[in-house]
Design a protein around this motif. Structure first.
Motif, PDB file in Angstrom:
ATOM      1  N   CYS A 132       0.787  -1.226   0.000  1.00  0.00           N
ATOM      2  CA  CYS A 132       0.000   0.000   0.000  1.00  0.00           C
ATOM      3  C   CYS A 132       0.819   1.275   0.000  1.00  0.00           C
ATOM      4  O   CYS A 132       0.344   2.313  -0.461  1.00  0.00           O
ATOM      5  CB  CYS A 132      -0.936   0.036   1.211  1.00  0.00           C
ATOM      6  N   CYS A 149       1.516   4.027  -2.834  1.00  0.00           N
ATOM      7  CA  CYS A 149       0.518   5.062  -3.136  1.00  0.00           C
ATOM      8  C   CYS A 149       0.106   5.861  -1.903  1.00  0.00           C
ATOM      9  O   CYS A 149      -0.254   7.029  -2.022  1.00  0.00           O
ATOM     10  CB  CYS A 149      -0.739   4.441  -3.734  1.00  0.00           C
ATOM     11  N   HIS A 150       0.132   5.220  -0.742  1.00  0.00           N
ATOM     12  CA  HIS A 150      -0.392   5.918   0.448  1.00  0.00           C
ATOM     13  C   HIS A 150       0.716   6.485   1.329  1.00  0.00           C
ATOM     14  O   HIS A 150       0.433   7.073   2.359  1.00  0.00           O
ATOM     15  CB  HIS A 150      -1.297   4.985   1.256  1.00  0.00           C
TER      16      HIS A 150
HETATM   17  C1  HEC Z   1      -1.939   2.232  -7.104  1.00  0.00           C
HETATM   18  C2  HEC Z   1      -2.053   3.064  -5.933  1.00  0.00           C
HETATM   19  C3  HEC Z   1      -2.709   2.505  -4.694  1.00  0.00           C
HETATM   20  C4  HEC Z   1      -2.359   1.367  -3.981  1.00  0.00           C
HETATM   21  C5  HEC Z   1      -1.236   0.376  -4.284  1.00  0.00           C
HETATM   22  C6  HEC Z   1      -3.248   1.321  -2.833  1.00  0.00           C
HETATM   23  N1  HEC Z   1      -4.129   2.377  -2.873  1.00  0.00           N
HETATM   24 FE1  HEC Z   1      -5.591   2.773  -1.510  1.00  0.00          FE
HETATM   25  N2  HEC Z   1      -6.224   4.343  -2.647  1.00  0.00           N
HETATM   26  C7  HEC Z   1      -5.606   4.798  -3.791  1.00  0.00           C
HETATM   27  C8  HEC Z   1      -6.358   5.929  -4.310  1.00  0.00           C
HETATM   28  C9  HEC Z   1      -5.998   6.732  -5.556  1.00  0.00           C
HETATM   29  C10 HEC Z   1      -7.464   6.113  -3.454  1.00  0.00           C
HETATM   30  C11 HEC Z   1      -8.603   7.115  -3.595  1.00  0.00           C
HETATM   31  C12 HEC Z   1      -9.736   6.377  -4.294  1.00  0.00           C
HETATM   32  C13 HEC Z   1     -10.889   7.250  -4.720  1.00  0.00           C
HETATM   33  O1  HEC Z   1     -10.651   8.299  -5.316  1.00  0.00           O
HETATM   34  O2  HEC Z   1     -12.029   6.841  -4.476  1.00  0.00           O
HETATM   35  C14 HEC Z   1      -7.345   5.104  -2.401  1.00  0.00           C
HETATM   36  C15 HEC Z   1      -8.221   4.962  -1.348  1.00  0.00           C
HETATM   37  C16 HEC Z   1      -8.051   4.096  -0.292  1.00  0.00           C
HETATM   38  C17 HEC Z   1      -8.900   4.038   0.867  1.00  0.00           C
HETATM   39  C18 HEC Z   1     -10.103   4.940   1.132  1.00  0.00           C
HETATM   40  C19 HEC Z   1      -9.600   6.197   1.803  1.00  0.00           C
HETATM   41  C20 HEC Z   1     -10.707   7.149   2.169  1.00  0.00           C
HETATM   42  O3  HEC Z   1     -10.730   7.592   3.331  1.00  0.00           O
HETATM   43  O4  HEC Z   1     -11.551   7.461   1.322  1.00  0.00           O
HETATM   44  C21 HEC Z   1      -8.404   3.053   1.686  1.00  0.00           C
HETATM   45  C22 HEC Z   1      -8.953   2.609   3.033  1.00  0.00           C
HETATM   46  C23 HEC Z   1      -7.250   2.516   1.021  1.00  0.00           C
HETATM   47  N3  HEC Z   1      -7.057   3.159  -0.171  1.00  0.00           N
HETATM   48  C24 HEC Z   1      -6.480   1.492   1.540  1.00  0.00           C
HETATM   49  C25 HEC Z   1      -5.446   0.874   0.851  1.00  0.00           C
HETATM   50  C26 HEC Z   1      -4.748  -0.293   1.332  1.00  0.00           C
HETATM   51  C27 HEC Z   1      -5.006  -0.965   2.661  1.00  0.00           C
HETATM   52  C28 HEC Z   1      -3.864  -0.644   0.366  1.00  0.00           C
HETATM   53  C29 HEC Z   1      -2.920  -1.837   0.360  1.00  0.00           C
HETATM   54  C30 HEC Z   1      -3.538  -3.125   0.473  1.00  0.00           C
HETATM   55  C31 HEC Z   1      -3.979   0.328  -0.712  1.00  0.00           C
HETATM   56  N4  HEC Z   1      -4.953   1.232  -0.377  1.00  0.00           N
HETATM   57  C32 HEC Z   1      -3.199   0.328  -1.856  1.00  0.00           C
HETATM   58  C33 HEC Z   1      -4.459   4.285  -4.368  1.00  0.00           C
HETATM   59  C34 HEC Z   1      -3.818   3.129  -3.987  1.00  0.00           C
END
Ligand code: HEC
Length: 118
Positions: free
Chosen positions: A56, A59-60
């Motif tokens: 994660c 990206c985060h």
């Molecule tokens: C390729 C990039 C990427 C990866 C890798 C990624 N995310 Fe995300 N994540 C995003 C993006 C961009 C958003 C915003 C989505 C939207 O616009 O609805 C998001 C949104 C989220 C949200 C919602 C946040 C909110 O408050 O609205 C959560 C929870 C989350 N991710 C958890 C995770 C977790 C746990 C992992 C690993 C297992 C992960 N993400 C891996 C790009 C990524």
């Protein structure tokens, strides 16, 4: 002769309907896809952190401070564990789905871990 053709068609249609009944996903299956149920797992924070580091933080952010994806440092105030489970399983917007990358239990574990961050 005509009657035979008609009843033949009728039976074929019936057979087709029966096949459809068994092959189309049921309402429950569709509901399950739209709103996956989180399995109950024993919380394992160390494992959750490792899974998040591996999947994660690209990206985060390495401190979950955000980057391509939003800041997750206070994710527990935004969403419940079930909601996080659903977002991670299905993906949302630019966020990829982890359905086929992580086991449901792993996703449940990180969902619980994130939901405690308030
Ligand atoms: C390729 C990039 C990427 C990866 C890798 C990624 N995310 Fe995300 N994540 C995003 C993006 C961009 C958003 C915003 C989505 C939207 O616009 O609805 C998001 C949104 C989220 C949200 C919602 C946040 C909110 O408050 O609205 C959560 C929870 C989350 N991710 C958890 C995770 C977790 C746990 C992992 C690993 C297992 C992960 N993400 C891996 C790009 C990524």
């Amino acid at each position: 002769m005509q009657k035979w053709i008609m009843s033949g068609l009728f039976f074929a249609a019936c057979a087709f309907a029966v096949i459809l009944m068994f092959t189309l996903p049921g309402k429950e299956q569709v509901a399950e896809q739209n709103n996956p149920t989180m399995p109950t797992v024993k919380a394992d924070p160390a494992k959750a952190e490792a899974t998040v580091k591996a999947n994660c933080i690209t990206c985060h952010g390495d401190q979950l401070q955000g980057g391509v994806g939003p800041n997750l440092q206070k994710e527990g105030s935004e969403h419940t564990a079930e909601q996080i489970y659903s977002i991670v399983t299905k993906g949302r917007g630019q966020m990829p789905s982890f359905n086929d990358k992580l086991a449901p239990e792993e996703i449940a574990n990180i969902a619980m871990w994130l939901s405690e961050k308030k």
